[in-house]
Motif scaffolding. Structure first.
Motif, PDB file in Angstrom:
ATOM      1  N   UNK A 179       1.716  -9.247   6.250  1.00 44.02           N
ATOM      2  CA  UNK A 179       2.104  -8.329   7.313  1.00 44.02           C
ATOM      3  C   UNK A 179       0.752  -8.066   8.150  1.00 44.02           C
ATOM      4  N   UNK A 180       0.798  -8.375   9.392  1.00 49.00           N
ATOM      5  CA  UNK A 180      -0.243  -8.157  10.209  1.00 49.00           C
ATOM      6  C   UNK A 180      -0.196  -6.631  10.774  1.00 49.00           C
ATOM      7  N   UNK A 181      -1.132  -5.898  10.203  1.00 44.42           N
ATOM      8  CA  UNK A 181      -0.848  -4.308  10.601  1.00 44.42           C
ATOM      9  C   UNK A 181      -1.900  -4.130  11.834  1.00 44.42           C
ATOM     10  N   UNK A 182      -1.598  -3.236  12.474  1.00 47.17           N
ATOM     11  CA  UNK A 182      -2.207  -2.858  13.774  1.00 47.17           C
ATOM     12  C   UNK A 182      -3.602  -1.805  13.463  1.00 47.17           C
ATOM     13  N   UNK A 183      -4.451  -2.046  14.209  1.00 43.32           N
ATOM     14  CA  UNK A 183      -5.535  -1.074  13.949  1.00 43.32           C
ATOM     15  C   UNK A 183      -5.260   0.231  14.344  1.00 43.32           C
ATOM     16  N   UNK A 184      -4.392   0.483  15.016  1.00 49.06           N
ATOM     17  CA  UNK A 184      -3.597   1.865  15.527  1.00 49.06           C
ATOM     18  C   UNK A 184      -2.300   2.013  15.257  1.00 49.06           C
ATOM     19  N   UNK A 185      -2.131   3.413  15.031  1.00 48.95           N
ATOM     20  CA  UNK A 185      -0.989   3.822  14.813  1.00 48.95           C
ATOM     21  C   UNK A 185      -0.752   5.266  15.910  1.00 48.95           C
ATOM     22  N   UNK A 186       0.138   5.256  16.777  1.00 48.20           N
ATOM     23  CA  UNK A 186       0.307   6.230  17.646  1.00 48.20           C
ATOM     24  C   UNK A 186      -0.991   6.778  18.416  1.00 48.20           C
ATOM     25  N   UNK A 187      -1.690   5.770  18.653  1.00 53.38           N
ATOM     26  CA  UNK A 187      -2.768   5.965  19.574  1.00 53.38           C
ATOM     27  C   UNK A 187      -3.893   6.230  18.859  1.00 53.38           C
ATOM     28  N   UNK A 188      -4.011   6.408  17.499  1.00 51.67           N
ATOM     29  CA  UNK A 188      -5.128   6.907  16.527  1.00 51.67           C
ATOM     30  C   UNK A 188      -5.494   5.585  15.718  1.00 51.67           C
ATOM     31  N   UNK A 189      -6.777   5.402  15.197  1.00 58.58           N
ATOM     32  CA  UNK A 189      -6.991   4.438  14.242  1.00 58.58           C
ATOM     33  C   UNK A 189      -6.145   4.948  12.870  1.00 58.58           C
ATOM     34  N   UNK A 190      -5.408   3.567  12.675  1.00 64.05           N
ATOM     35  CA  UNK A 190      -4.261   3.772  11.566  1.00 64.05           C
ATOM     36  C   UNK A 190      -5.059   4.133  10.266  1.00 64.05           C
ATOM     37  N   UNK A 191      -6.160   3.781   9.905  1.00 64.65           N
ATOM     38  CA  UNK A 191      -7.021   4.115   8.742  1.00 64.65           C
ATOM     39  C   UNK A 191      -7.242   5.780   8.445  1.00 64.65           C
ATOM     40  N   UNK A 192      -6.858   6.545   9.679  1.00 61.47           N
ATOM     41  CA  UNK A 192      -7.204   7.831   9.639  1.00 61.47           C
ATOM     42  C   UNK A 192      -5.949   8.500   9.027  1.00 61.47           C
ATOM     43  N   UNK A 193      -4.923   7.633   8.980  1.00 61.43           N
ATOM     44  CA  UNK A 193      -3.536   7.995   8.549  1.00 61.43           C
ATOM     45  C   UNK A 193      -3.073   7.526   7.138  1.00 61.43           C
ATOM     46  N   UNK A 194      -4.287   7.228   6.341  1.00 57.39           N
ATOM     47  CA  UNK A 194      -3.725   6.626   5.151  1.00 57.39           C
ATOM     48  C   UNK A 194      -3.419   7.816   4.177  1.00 57.39           C
ATOM     49  N   UNK A 195      -2.650   7.424   3.134  1.00 57.78           N
ATOM     50  CA  UNK A 195      -2.038   8.491   2.183  1.00 57.78           C
ATOM     51  C   UNK A 195      -3.330   9.399   1.414  1.00 57.78           C
ATOM     52  N   UNK A 196      -3.287  10.430   1.539  1.00 58.51           N
ATOM     53  CA  UNK A 196      -4.157  11.608   1.097  1.00 58.51           C
ATOM     54  C   UNK A 196      -4.089  11.427  -0.300  1.00 58.51           C
ATOM     55  N   UNK A 197      -5.028  11.430  -1.314  1.00 62.82           N
ATOM     56  CA  UNK A 197      -5.089  11.281  -2.494  1.00 62.82           C
ATOM     57  C   UNK A 197      -4.184  12.277  -3.181  1.00 62.82           C
ATOM     58  N   UNK A 198      -4.136  13.468  -2.739  1.00 61.62           N
ATOM     59  CA  UNK A 198      -3.402  14.502  -3.349  1.00 61.62           C
ATOM     60  C   UNK A 198      -1.794  14.168  -3.447  1.00 61.62           C
ATOM     61  N   UNK A 199      -1.361  13.124  -2.552  1.00 64.74           N
ATOM     62  CA  UNK A 199       0.070  12.819  -2.472  1.00 64.74           C
ATOM     63  C   UNK A 199       0.392  11.749  -3.704  1.00 64.74           C
ATOM     64  N   UNK A 200       1.598  12.050  -4.382  1.00 63.31           N
ATOM     65  CA  UNK A 200       1.785  10.987  -5.508  1.00 63.31           C
ATOM     66  C   UNK A 200       1.770   9.513  -4.820  1.00 63.31           C
TER      67      UNK A 200
END
Ligand SMILES: Cc1cc2nc3c(=O)[nH]c(=O)nc-3n(C[C@H](O)[C@H](O)[C@H](O)COP(=O)(O)OP(=O)(O)OC[C@H]3O[C@@H](n4cnc5c(N)ncnc54)[C@H](O)[C@@H]3O)c2cc1C
Length: 440
Positions: A213-234
């Motif tokens: 899977x070739x992932x994009x650096x961006x999602x919705x105009x924002x760096x995608x790694x900012x949207x990684x799942x937060x640690x509190x989420x199962x």
């Protein structure tokens, strides 16, 4: 004179120098040895240590806010994904800002490190000198020892590892060449995208054992790694949501002319590129299956495809290596595994710490900044390790947590989910503080 343990740090890449800073903050006496003439390790382009894999066009895949040190913010005017030259300058600035440069011995390699009968470390330097230390921090990096596949047959043209690739003209002039790039990791995607410009290669083929899977650096105009799942989420829920979002935004890899991945998104270390899909979709590069053998002026793939080629670039990754150790207990096993408590400590050897020895997503740059909190507190006695049996049980649980989502492969033995790891590390430091207080 300090009564705290004396420490030797091997390496002054970002893992070594941020550990040095933490030790200095705690008044722990240390020597830090660095082969090169400057800090920066991998991010020092043209590093005279011969170990940097930086190519001229390399931009970091981790976004600025994710990679910055917590006590030394990156510039407010930085781009989302800085060029390697900016990363190196940032490292140099960090080291100078905190006055660490004079505490690093440049141009000096640790050639040998062995544990003595009394538990101290005897270190032999490239100067021929030996020195004894109470503790050792290994921060020698894990992206400098190239792994090259051993194909049957022979190839007439140059075969280089991506580690040696600097630009389309160095060390091989790639203009008008037929090029096979092996692999679909991040270096492979960058190098294949760069070479497949019509002004450079005649054509580029990308050979891989499986689709990715070739992932994009961006999602919705924002760096995608900012949207990684937060640690509190199962984790299960986070993964399911992320996978759905990736599939929805990217669609099928086959639609770009890429092979269908045999795994879910995020079941492999992320391969990230903004260019690659467009280059594949534009016909500037062609994906082919794994190479079966080399055949003089051609490579032959497992499906029988024969590609006449001039150059092969193997972007086939790296293997951890610690050439200064000869104790097999301290080396990775045949499956490229080196289980460590919190990816720092080998159970039973409480005065050896590995820093930055993980494939943390989204970043390794500031990983040791967090790990050094445990290391420094352990050295000062504020933190106490669990028993060996407990550490081993925790390693097994952590590996299930961090590696469980990935398919089994040597490249996935040291994966970490950075945010989850840091949360757990802080909890562990607190637990160890209580253990230490209890035995005082
Ligand atoms: C092409 C490429 C792209 C990357 N992109 C990213 C990215 O987007 N995001 C990310 O977080 N990471 C990325 N990385 C990972 C990279 O390894 C880390 O960002 C970072 O360089 C790790 O720092 P380190 O200090 O652990 O190791 P290094 O940077 O490798 O530094 C190790 C240092 O130790 C020194 N040393 C080694 N052995 C000895 C010895 N025996 N004696 C004395 N000194 C020694 C070396 O000279 C070197 O200076 C990338 C790696 C590569 C190859």
């Amino acid at each position: 004179m300090s009564s705290l343990p004396t420490v030797c740090i091997i390496g002054a890449g970002c893992s070594g120098f941020t550990t040095a800073k933490r030790l200095r903050d705690h008044d722990i006496p240390y020597d830090c040895f660095e082969i090169s003439d400057d800090v920066g390790g991998n991010w020092y382009f043209g590093n005279p240590n011969g170990r940097s894999a930086c190519y001229q066009s390399l931009h970091i895949d981790t976004s600025t806010t994710r990679l910055q040190f917590e006590d030394f913010p990156a510039g407010a005017d930085w781009p989302h994904f800085p060029h390697h030259s900016l990363i190196h300058q940032y490292f140099r600035d960090y080291v100078d800002h905190f006055g660490l440069r004079d505490t690093i011995t440049f141009g000096t390699a640790v050639e040998h490190a062995a544990r003595q009968a009394d538990g101290t470390w005897r270190v032999t330097l490239s100067t021929g000198q030996t020195r004894d230390y109470d503790a050792l921090v290994v921060a020698n990096g894990h992206h400098w020892n190239p792994y090259l596949p051993d194909y049957p047959g022979s190839f007439d043209g140059p075969v280089l590892h991506s580690h040696a690739y600097r630009s389309p003209f160095d060390p091989v002039d790639m203009r008008d060449k037929r090029i096979v790039v092996v692999g679909m990791g991040n270096s492979a995607l960058d190098i294949a995208s760069e070479l497949s410009h019509r002004s450079i290669a005649r054509h580029v083929w990308v050979s891989a054992r499986r689709g990715v899977w070739v992932l994009s650096k961006y999602r919705g105009g924002k760096p995608a790694d900012k949207m990684m799942m937060p640690p509190w989420m199962p984790k299960k829920l986070g993964l399911a949501l992320s996978r759905r979002a990736i599939k929805k935004t990217l669609g099928n890899m086959e639609d770009y002319g890429l092979p269908k991945p045999d795994h879910e998104p995020l079941s492999a270390h992320p391969s990230v590129s903004v260019d690659f899909l467009a280059k594949a979709g534009s016909g500037d590069l062609t994906c082919v299956p794994a190479i079966e053998r080399l055949d003089g002026d051609a490579v032959v793939c497992v499906d029988g495809t024969r590609i006449e080629a001039d150059v092969i670039v193997c972007a086939t990754g790296y293997r951890m290596a610690f050439p200064f150790f000869d104790d097999p207990e301290l080396l990775p096993d045949a499956q490229h595994r080196l289980p460590l408590f919190k990816r720092i400590v080998k159970p039973g050897i409480g005065n050896l710490y590995f820093a930055g020895l993980a494939q943390a997503s989204p970043t390794i740059v500031n990983l040791a900044e967090q790990q050094s909190k445990l290391i420094a507190r352990h050295l000062t006695g504020e933190y106490e390790l669990p028993s060996v049996a407990e550490m081993e049980a925790i390693i097994a649980r952590d590996e299930a947590k961090h590696l469980g989502q990935y398919y089994s492969a040597p490249r996935h033995t040291i994966q970490l989910d950075f945010a989850r790891y840091v949360r757990d590390l802080h909890r562990e430091i607190e637990a160890g503080r209580k253990r230490a207080a209890a035995v005082r």
